[in-house]
Design an enzyme around this catalytic site. Sequence first.
Site, PDB file in Angstrom:
ATOM      1  N   ARG A 270      11.799 -11.721   5.422  1.00  0.00           N
ATOM      2  CA  ARG A 270      13.043 -11.631   4.645  1.00  0.00           C
ATOM      3  C   ARG A 270      13.618 -10.213   4.766  1.00  0.00           C
ATOM      4  O   ARG A 270      14.802 -10.014   4.960  1.00  0.00           O
ATOM      5  CB  ARG A 270      12.757 -11.978   3.179  1.00  0.00           C
TER       6      ARG A 270
ATOM      7  N   ARG B 294      -9.431   1.239   8.940  1.00  0.00           N
ATOM      8  CA  ARG B 294      -9.056  -0.136   9.267  1.00  0.00           C
ATOM      9  C   ARG B 294     -10.175  -0.872   9.984  1.00  0.00           C
ATOM     10  O   ARG B 294     -10.035  -2.045  10.295  1.00  0.00           O
ATOM     11  CB  ARG B 294      -7.829  -0.115  10.161  1.00  0.00           C
TER      12      ARG B 294
ATOM     13  N   ARG C  52      10.976  -2.205  11.182  1.00  0.00           N
ATOM     14  CA  ARG C  52      10.035  -1.509  12.055  1.00  0.00           C
ATOM     15  C   ARG C  52       9.854  -2.351  13.305  1.00  0.00           C
ATOM     16  O   ARG C  52       9.990  -3.559  13.267  1.00  0.00           O
ATOM     17  CB  ARG C  52       8.667  -1.378  11.355  1.00  0.00           C
TER      18      ARG C  52
ATOM     19  N   ARG D  13      -0.696  -8.707  13.419  1.00  0.00           N
ATOM     20  CA  ARG D  13      -1.197  -7.704  12.457  1.00  0.00           C
ATOM     21  C   ARG D  13      -2.062  -8.365  11.391  1.00  0.00           C
ATOM     22  O   ARG D  13      -3.084  -7.813  10.973  1.00  0.00           O
ATOM     23  CB  ARG D  13      -0.019  -6.953  11.803  1.00  0.00           C
TER      24      ARG D  13
ATOM     25  N   LYS E 259       0.828  -1.212   0.000  1.00  0.00           N
ATOM     26  CA  LYS E 259       0.000   0.000   0.000  1.00  0.00           C
ATOM     27  C   LYS E 259       0.861   1.261   0.000  1.00  0.00           C
ATOM     28  O   LYS E 259       0.620   2.183  -0.764  1.00  0.00           O
ATOM     29  CB  LYS E 259      -0.915   0.047   1.240  1.00  0.00           C
TER      30      LYS E 259
HETATM   31  P1  AMP Z   1       0.834   0.711   9.092  1.00  0.00           P
HETATM   32  O1  AMP Z   1       2.072   1.499   8.889  1.00  0.00           O
HETATM   33  O2  AMP Z   1      -0.318   1.197   8.266  1.00  0.00           O
HETATM   34  O3  AMP Z   1       1.048  -0.776   8.945  1.00  0.00           O
HETATM   35  O4  AMP Z   1       0.392   0.945  10.608  1.00  0.00           O
HETATM   36  C1  AMP Z   1       1.233   0.581  11.681  1.00  0.00           C
HETATM   37  C2  AMP Z   1       0.425   0.486  12.967  1.00  0.00           C
HETATM   38  O5  AMP Z   1      -0.171   1.743  13.287  1.00  0.00           O
HETATM   39  C3  AMP Z   1      -0.742  -0.491  12.935  1.00  0.00           C
HETATM   40  O6  AMP Z   1      -0.350  -1.829  13.183  1.00  0.00           O
HETATM   41  C4  AMP Z   1      -1.636   0.070  14.042  1.00  0.00           C
HETATM   42  O7  AMP Z   1      -1.114  -0.245  15.319  1.00  0.00           O
HETATM   43  C5  AMP Z   1      -1.468   1.569  13.840  1.00  0.00           C
HETATM   44  N1  AMP Z   1      -2.456   2.100  12.865  1.00  0.00           N
HETATM   45  C6  AMP Z   1      -2.210   2.640  11.644  1.00  0.00           C
HETATM   46  N2  AMP Z   1      -3.334   3.018  11.037  1.00  0.00           N
HETATM   47  C7  AMP Z   1      -4.344   2.707  11.893  1.00  0.00           C
HETATM   48  C8  AMP Z   1      -5.750   2.839  11.845  1.00  0.00           C
HETATM   49  N3  AMP Z   1      -6.372   3.351  10.769  1.00  0.00           N
HETATM   50  N4  AMP Z   1      -6.459   2.400  12.923  1.00  0.00           N
HETATM   51  C9  AMP Z   1      -5.867   1.903  14.013  1.00  0.00           C
HETATM   52  N5  AMP Z   1      -4.545   1.730  14.127  1.00  0.00           N
HETATM   53  C10 AMP Z   1      -3.772   2.139  13.072  1.00  0.00           C
END
Ligand code: AMP
Length: 200
Positions: A126, A88, A136, A147, A13
Amino acid sequence: MRLILLGPPGAGKGTQAKRLMDEHGIPQLSTGDMLRAAVKAETEIGLTAKDIMARGDLVPDDVVVAIVEDRIGNPDCSNGFILDGFPRTVAQAESLETMLRAHGLDLDAVVQLEVDEEALAQRIQRRAAESGEAVREDDTVEALHNRLMVYREQTAPLIEHYKDTGHLVTVDGMQPIDGVTASILAVLQKAKSGQLHAAG
Ligand code: AMP
């Protein structure tokens, strides 16, 4: 152009959002990036989000909705935006709809990046192994597993939600990166010419 990119963690994404941002001149709004910045800056939101994010759980809806509401009011969003990682949950999607409606706006499309989740898990592991450390904090095996589970339970219902609203389009996210971009651009072209909604 107001767009949502939907897909499990590691689906690409962020990569695609950046390419579309360059192509369309509209900002990428990544709630993950915004939350990571808040964690780094040790703001109140950051302090709330830190441990939740490290576990791979979701930050409360009201927190992310407030962040997005604030962000889409910025002048650089007046021509549109690409939402990456938001909504989400169905509740977040409903808040977004209310927010957009209040401004007389609608979404153009919700692009679902369809991927093989097993291949994704390997790709992320990987990436972590090659860098010698997790890129991260939430790219560990346990957090990734969580996740993906959180995605299936709380985010995947958005696929049905956006099928019902007529916004959903599905793109094969297992293609090479350029192929995925080309498929998304083709979908957006259709959305612009109004064929998307006509086709259901
Ligand atoms: P991402 O970079 O989009 O994978 O987001 C990393 C982490 O941020 C996620 O695993 C959640 O803990 C938090 N996060 C990001 N976007 C959201 C969202 N829309 N709702 C809730 N938590 C979020």
